[in-house]
Enzyme design. Structure first.
Site, mmCIF file in Angstrom:
data_model
loop_
_atom_site.group_PDB
_atom_site.id
_atom_site.type_symbol
_atom_site.label_atom_id
_atom_site.label_comp_id
_atom_site.label_asym_id
_atom_site.label_seq_id
_atom_site.Cartn_x
_atom_site.Cartn_y
_atom_site.Cartn_z
ATOM 1 N N ASN A 172 0.837 -1.203 0.000
ATOM 2 C CA ASN A 172 0.000 0.000 0.000
ATOM 3 C C ASN A 172 0.870 1.251 0.000
ATOM 4 O O ASN A 172 1.785 1.365 0.818
ATOM 5 C CB ASN A 172 -0.880 0.014 1.261
ATOM 6 C CG ASN A 172 -1.711 1.284 1.366
ATOM 7 O OD1 ASN A 172 -2.653 1.461 0.591
ATOM 8 N ND2 ASN A 172 -1.364 2.165 2.299
ATOM 9 N N GLU A 173 0.587 2.157 -0.915
ATOM 10 C CA GLU A 173 1.201 3.496 -0.946
ATOM 11 C C GLU A 173 2.697 3.446 -0.609
ATOM 12 O O GLU A 173 3.177 4.204 0.246
ATOM 13 C CB GLU A 173 0.469 4.448 0.013
ATOM 14 C CG GLU A 173 -0.944 4.725 -0.422
ATOM 15 C CD GLU A 173 -1.628 5.858 0.328
ATOM 16 O OE1 GLU A 173 -1.108 6.333 1.356
ATOM 17 O OE2 GLU A 173 -2.720 6.278 -0.122
ATOM 18 N N GLU A 292 -8.742 3.672 -3.376
ATOM 19 C CA GLU A 292 -9.095 4.609 -2.293
ATOM 20 C C GLU A 292 -9.542 5.904 -2.949
ATOM 21 O O GLU A 292 -8.732 6.568 -3.625
ATOM 22 C CB GLU A 292 -7.897 4.886 -1.372
ATOM 23 C CG GLU A 292 -7.573 3.740 -0.440
ATOM 24 C CD GLU A 292 -6.496 4.089 0.577
ATOM 25 O OE1 GLU A 292 -6.449 5.244 1.054
ATOM 26 O OE2 GLU A 292 -5.692 3.185 0.890
HETATM 27 O O1 AHR Z 1 -7.672 5.524 4.059
HETATM 28 C C1 AHR Z 1 -6.842 5.978 5.062
HETATM 29 C C2 AHR Z 1 -5.400 5.991 4.629
HETATM 30 O O2 AHR Z 1 -5.251 6.824 3.518
HETATM 31 C C3 AHR Z 1 -4.876 4.661 4.174
HETATM 32 O O3 AHR Z 1 -4.376 3.923 5.221
HETATM 33 C C4 AHR Z 1 -3.777 5.047 3.232
HETATM 34 O O4 AHR Z 1 -3.599 4.098 2.219
HETATM 35 C C5 AHR Z 1 -4.181 6.403 2.723
HETATM 36 O O5 AHR Z 1 -3.149 7.317 2.834
#
Ligand code: AHR
Length: 513
Positions: A172-173, A292
């Site tokens: 993730n990210e 997201e």
């Molecule tokens: O959705 C909340 C946060 O936002 C998540 O953990 C991350 O992936 C994003 O920065």
């Protein structure tokens, strides 16, 4: 009163609408899980401790895939902590949100909850503090039928059938300096590629998502995406996008144009993926997982400091507990204007339905969410719940390439943008169509004529609208239904044309058939 014209033709097809477009996201963050979906002792709790009032709202919302368990959380998460007898599960310090994770909800419990809401479980693996081996282990545990140590352990833990998880997110990210295990595009691209290859060897049915940039404002965007795909293009099925939008400096005009930002962002990611496709002389076209998206009031600098969650994200009183369990984090309370933007963001996703084949509104309950709960108390729909629920229900079949001819207005952030946004869908099987319309004018109602002549003879089946004289009206625990859907009674169909009047700052859906 101004006028606008929209043309809907069922032969102008963008692409089939994948039901995964209406996905959502539950992270072990704040109260999304604990006192959100799970609260043993709540008057509506079922035998597993899940709140049935929330289950009902999630079902009504019409969410499809549900991404889990993070988010930033996943980059320090050890999946084995979340299986086996609950009383033996460790309490861990979650670095992403400075919280204590009790692991009382884990893989088995969450899979059971997803079955109850009628969704598809989609799972993220840790590529922050963990590596390929850890990802292989969880896929073996979840998806191998029997006969291996890990699959037999799953059976012993009460799940005889494999979970059969198809969609797996590779970290993730990882471009974000806040991410535990943050790495360079080169390092992550190599890790994603070797992990993807291994997972496919284990389970050829998996669908794999590489982590793209965490936001288009990242200084490394879109180079990150290009470099990652230069390593992993052949190994993955999707590249991810994340996008959060908010009203800044009381500039509502720019905020309402957020779907234009989403359009431009998607156009760059698609161009980047197609550039790598060309470099590789590949026949494969990569899809986008917009896993997201939402309105989120982060403020100006917050994305730089999410590790200091106490300071920037907590919405309750800080009482000196350094590592609280399920604190109130990022519990944004959404307005009518926010709901109009969410309706517009869904139109943007539909506009890109040929490439965006999976998406997740982030999140689902309590944390930047369309559903809010009080511990021991009610669960209710935020304003943003409504456009999502209606779009998920009405947008079936194919997304159409809609032509909009309306006036424009000037924004500080995006220059000149159209006053009216529109999307449309058509389902050849049932002959049903849906038109989604947004009026971004802050002051004027707009009458829109929608040319539907190519649809044949139809009639208006249903109208739904979000609009209020107070664009900042919200639903709260003291006014659960201050903002709800209303019919748009102006909609009229006559001789191949629909006319409908849109109040200022409003979102309308019209179902036809
Ligand atoms: O959705 C909340 C946060 O936002 C998540 O953990 C991350 O992936 C994003 O920065």
């Amino acid at each position: 009163m101004s006028q606008a014209r929209v043309t809907v033709d069922p032969s102008y097809i963008v692409g089939p609408i994948n039901r995964r477009l209406f996905g959502s996201f539950i992270e072990h963050m704040g109260r999304a899980v604990y006192t959100g979906i799970y609260e043993p002792g709540h008057p509506t709790a079922d035998e597993e401790g899940f709140r049935q009032d929330v289950i009902e709202l999630v079902r009504e919302l019409g969410v499809t895939g549900i991404r889990y368990p993070g988010g930033n959380f996943v980059s320090g998460f050890q999946w084995r902590d979340s299986i086996g007898p609950k009383d033996q599960r460790p309490r861990r310090l979650d670095l992403a949100w400075r919280s204590t994770e009790t692991n009382q909800v884990g893989l088995h419990e969450f899979a059971s909850w997803v079955r109850k809401v009628g969704g598809e479980l989609m799972y993220a693996v840790n590529l922050g503090t963990a590596d390929t081996k850890d990802a292989l282990d969880v896929v073996e545990y979840a998806n191998v039928a029997k006969g291996s140590t890990l699959s037999e352990e799953r059976i012993t833990n009460g799940q005889p059938d494999p979970f059969g998880i198809r969609m797996w997110y590779l970290g993730n990210e990882m471009d974000g300096p806040w991410q535990v295990g943050h790495s360079s595009a080169d390092d992550y691209g190599k890790k994603a590629s070797r992990t993807a290859k291994a997972l496919r060897q284990l389970d050829p049915e998996v669908e794999l998502v590489a982590s793209g940039s965490s936001h288009p404002t990242m200084p490394t965007f879109p180079t990150w995406d290009r470099v990652v795909l230069e390593h992993a293009y052949d190994d993955v099925d999707y590249i991810s996008c994340h996008g959060y939008y908010e009203e800044k400096n009381r500039d509502l005009g720019s905020f309402l144009a957020s779907p234009v930002k989403m359009d431009r962002y998607l156009d760059v990611v698609i161009a980047t993926a197609d550039h790598v496709k060309a470099l590789k002389r590949s026949d494969k076209t990569l899809n986008i997982s917009f896993d997201e998206w939402n309105v989120w009031y982060l403020g100006d600098n917050l994305r730089s400091f999410p590790r200091q969650a106490d300071r920037f994200y907590r919405t309750d009183e800080i009482e000196g507990d350094d590592w609280p369990e399920a604190p109130r984090l990022a519990e944004d309370v959404y307005s009518v204007a926010d709901a109009v933007v969410v309706g517009g963001l869904l139109i943007s996703l539909l506009r890109h339905a040929d490439r965006v084949t999976s998406a997740a509104m982030s999140m689902l309950v309590n944390v930047i969410a369309p559903i809010t709960t009080e511990p021991g108390g009610p669960a209710w729909r935020q304003t943003t719940y409504y456009p999502f629920a209606v779009t998920s229900r009405l947008a079936v079949g194919v997304a159409l390439d809609v032509r909009v001819d309306s006036g424009q207005y000037e924004t500080d952030e995006l220059g000149s943008v159209p006053l009216v946004d529109a999307g449309a869908t058509y389902d050849a099987g049932s002959g049903r169509a849906a038109v989604f319309l947004v009026n971004r004018s802050l002051t004027d109602s707009l009458t829109v004529t929608v040319d539907l002549a190519k649809l044949g003879n139809v009639s208006v089946l249903e109208t739904q609208m979000i609009s209020d004289t107070d664009v900042y009206a919200r639903n709260t625990k003291d006014a659960l239904d201050r903002v709800t859907l209303q019919p748009n009674t102006t909609a009229q169909y006559d001789d191949g044309a629909l006319t409908v009047t849109l109040p200022p700052v409003s979102w309308t859906a019209v179902a036809l058939g």
